[in-house]
Design an enzyme around this catalytic site. Structure first.
Site, short mmCIF file in Angstrom:
data_model
loop_
_atom_site.label_atom_id
_atom_site.label_comp_id
_atom_site.label_asym_id
_atom_site.label_seq_id
_atom_site.Cartn_x
_atom_site.Cartn_y
_atom_site.Cartn_z
CG LEU A 17 2.33 -2.29 -4.38
CD1 LEU A 17 0.88 -1.85 -4.33
CD2 LEU A 17 3.17 -1.21 -5.06
N GLY A 18 5.03 -4.09 -0.83
CA GLY A 18 5.49 -4.09 0.56
C GLY A 18 4.37 -4.22 1.57
N GLY A 20 3.92 -6.65 3.51
CA GLY A 20 4.51 -7.19 4.74
C GLY A 20 5.06 -6.10 5.62
CD GLU A 143 1.67 -9.63 3.89
OE1 GLU A 143 2.25 -9.75 4.99
OE2 GLU A 143 2.27 -9.60 2.81
CG ASP A 150 -3.22 -12.19 -8.50
OD1 ASP A 150 -3.21 -11.42 -9.47
OD2 ASP A 150 -2.33 -12.23 -7.63
CB THR A 194 -5.86 3.53 -6.56
OG1 THR A 194 -4.45 3.48 -6.44
CG2 THR A 194 -6.49 3.33 -5.20
CB CYS A 384 23.60 -23.66 7.91
SG CYS A 384 22.62 -25.16 8.04
CG HIS A 510 19.84 -21.09 9.65
ND1 HIS A 510 20.25 -20.63 8.42
CD2 HIS A 510 19.75 -22.44 9.53
CE1 HIS A 510 20.40 -21.65 7.58
NE2 HIS A 510 20.09 -22.75 8.23
CD GLU A 512 20.56 -17.11 9.25
OE1 GLU A 512 21.33 -17.37 10.18
OE2 GLU A 512 20.36 -17.88 8.28
N1 GLN Z 1 22.93 -28.39 2.81
C1 GLN Z 1 23.33 -28.46 4.18
C2 GLN Z 1 22.50 -29.45 4.97
O1 GLN Z 1 21.44 -29.85 4.56
C3 GLN Z 1 23.25 -27.08 4.83
C4 GLN Z 1 21.88 -26.49 4.87
C5 GLN Z 1 21.86 -25.03 5.17
O2 GLN Z 1 22.85 -24.33 4.98
N2 GLN Z 1 20.72 -24.51 5.58
O3 GLN Z 1 22.89 -29.86 6.03
#
Ligand code: GLN
Length: 542
Positions: A17-18, A20, A143, A150, A194, A384, A510, A512
């Site tokens: 339901l979201g 987060g 949360e 459950d 509900t 990565c 990473h 991101e």
């Molecule tokens: N499999 C690769 C490693 O372990 C890259 C891991 C990833 O992309 N997070 O280095």
């Protein structure tokens, strides 16, 4: 030291339901009213952390600064709140049991019978209070994963019951998130599920203070009154949460419904100051009114489940808004890419991102995608495993090292251009044994990344085992792929780029994970800009 107040968020009727997003949106509103807020997620499954879970099961594994492998909801918390989370923000049943069992082995229970109540519940309560005890936060939103009823969430609900009692009602409240389904045949919204889920919660001794009701249609006053009557809340405590065009609309929707005001009133905190959402709304304006569109291919092997790349797709939303362009992500399965079909499948793209991943499946397709991007001057971003694939492709096709590979894929390769670090070689456990969390990186003068970050010293989050093998670095660099970022202590390569290419960057980390609405990640912003330049230079597309 702050007098920390607690908001528990439970879920009823169904999962997904979201919770987060509701928790993050409420936290955003409270934060923008001047409160210091953080969010914690308690996951009822028995894995110690999501690090060993297949992304198909649970979506992306999100990594925090301190190297915790966590639930992807923590990514939402950081993207909304723009503050880092940590190990303490995500706890699973596995971790709770692990620490109780370790205590038992150390004899800490002094011969007592170890039981769910009080030992497991005490451990849960301690984990809930760790963040509060820092004294850094006015409000902590906790949360509870799963759905009320459950079996596995029972100890959590019991812990909440005990804490509500201990903290007192002005210091701790419960928001119950539920679904109001629409029955097309009857043409009606239905409150019964509900009512049942609230009854279920009450059977565990917990009465919700606020109901947040997910719905496809507006909830009328009469439905609100009905819910109030049956669920022991006031009408103003019934909050509609209607389906939104984007998750980033939810803070405004909750503001309109008054969720933050109701919460503050119940916690007896001042609520006259309005949230300051100017910057947030500027982002929304740009996001919803793009001036151009770019087509970006995301090459991965879990593309059927977009949640497996949640932070990447969100980072594109932030970076797209910053550039005032709409980023159209083309989800491309790396297993479906072959030497033959790559030109056709990737032809329309203005940029190619090769995604992170583990194991051999689909890597040859990723390598073909890199080759296509490199040879055709299409902006390329490798993250990565994507960066590792770029090094392998370059070694094979530019250096002529036939069969070059990562030892993760082929331990007997003649040219192990990607290899394990010495200290990783004797590790046999999978869980929590990678290079994880924030590591420093120094960027080379006159490099693209140095220009993009506007600084020399950066820190980014990691989650991997394998590294560029420095034995091959000289050869690689001579041929035109340069290591422009390195870890200052270990000399491990963090960034590679091809200066002759318009935009070809691979990062071992990473980026991101650190992109937020208020701080879009510079690499994503610049990559999107490069894809826009590519799009504008194509005569036919635009
Ligand atoms: N499999 C690769 C490693 O372990 C890259 C891991 C990833 O992309 N997070 O280095």
């Amino acid at each position: 030291m702050k007098n920390t107040k607690y908001v528990f968020v439970t879920g009823g009727v169904t999962s997904s339901l979201g919770k987060g997003i509701i928790a993050a949106s409420l936290a955003k509103l409270l934060q923008e009213r001047g409160y210091s807020v953080t969010i914690q997620k308690l996951d009822p499954y028995i894995n110690i952390d999501p690090g060993t879970l297949n992304p198909y099961e649970h979506g992306e594994c999100y990594v925090t600064e301190d190297g915790a492998e966590t639930d992807l909801d923590l990514g939402h918390y950081e993207r909304f709140l723009n503050i880092p989370t940590s190990q303490a923000n995500n706890v699973t049943t596995g971790r709770i049991y692990q620490s109780v069992i370790e205590k038992e082995r150390r004899g800490e229970f002094l011969g007592k019978t170890v039981q769910v109540i009080p030992h497991i519940t005490d451990e849960i309560k301690d984990r809930i209070q760790i963040l509060g005890n820092t004294g850094d936060f006015d409000i902590i939103i906790t949360e509870i994963g799963g759905t009320v009823g459950d079996i596995e969430s029972l100890p959590y609900i019991e812990s909440v019951r005990q804490l509500l009692w201990e903290f007192g009602h002005e210091n701790a409240i419960v928001i119950h998130l539920t679904l109001i389904p629409y029955l097309a045949a009857a043409g009606e919204l239905k409150t019964k599920p509900t009512q049942h889920s609230v009854k279920m919660l009450m059977q565990s001794g917990v009465s919700p203070d606020i109901l947040v009701c997910r719905t496809e249609y507006e909830i009328s006053d009469s439905i609100k009154n009905k819910l109030a009557l049956f669920c022991n809340v006031k009408k103003e405590d019934v909050i509609e949460s209607i389906d939104a065009e984007t998750i980033y609309d939810v803070p405004n929707l909750m503001l309109k419904e008054g969720l933050d005001t109701v919460v503050l009133k119940k916690l007896q905190l001042p609520h006259d100051r309005q949230p300051e959402l100017k910057v947030w709304n500027e982002f929304l304006m740009k996001f919803k009114n793009p001036k151009n569109t770019v087509e970006i291919g995301l090459i991965g092997k879990y593309v059927e489940l977009h949640d497996a790349y949640k932070s990447i797709s969100e980072a594109f939303i932030h970076a797209g808004a910053q550039n005032e362009v709409k980023v159209n992500i083309h989800w491309i399965h790396s297993e479906e890419l072959t030497v033959k079909n790559v030109p056709k499948k990737l032809k329309k793209l203005n940029g190619i991102l090769v995604a992170p991943g583990f194991g051999e499946r689909g890597i040859e397709g990723k390598i073909e995608a890199v080759k296509y991007a490199r040879e055709n001057n299409i902006p390329f971003f490798g993250i990565c495993l994507g960066m590792q694939m770029a090094v392998i492709e370059f070694s094979r096709n530019v250096l002529g090292l036939k069969g070059a590979n990562s030892t993760e894929m082929n331990s007997n390769t003649k040219y192990p251009v990607i290899d394990l670090m010495e200290e990783q070689k004797n590790i046999t456990d999978y869980g929590g044994t990678m290079r994880l969390g924030a590591w420093d990186c120094i960027l080379k003068d006159d490099s693209k990344v140095r220009d993009i970050y506007h600084k020399e010293h950066i820190s980014e989050r990691h989650r991997h085992r394998y590294e560029l093998n420095n034995v091959f670095l000289e050869q690689v660099e001579k041929a035109g792929m340069i290591a422009t970022g390195k870890n200052p202590k270990t000399n491990l390569v963090e960034v590679i780029e091809i200066p002759k290419h318009p935009w070809f960057v691979g990062v071992q980390y990473h980026p991101e994970y650190k992109s937020t609405v208020l701080n879009p990640h510079p690499l994503f912003v610049d990559f999107v800009k490069a894809t826009l330049n590519h799009a504008l230079s194509q005569p036919t597309n635009h």
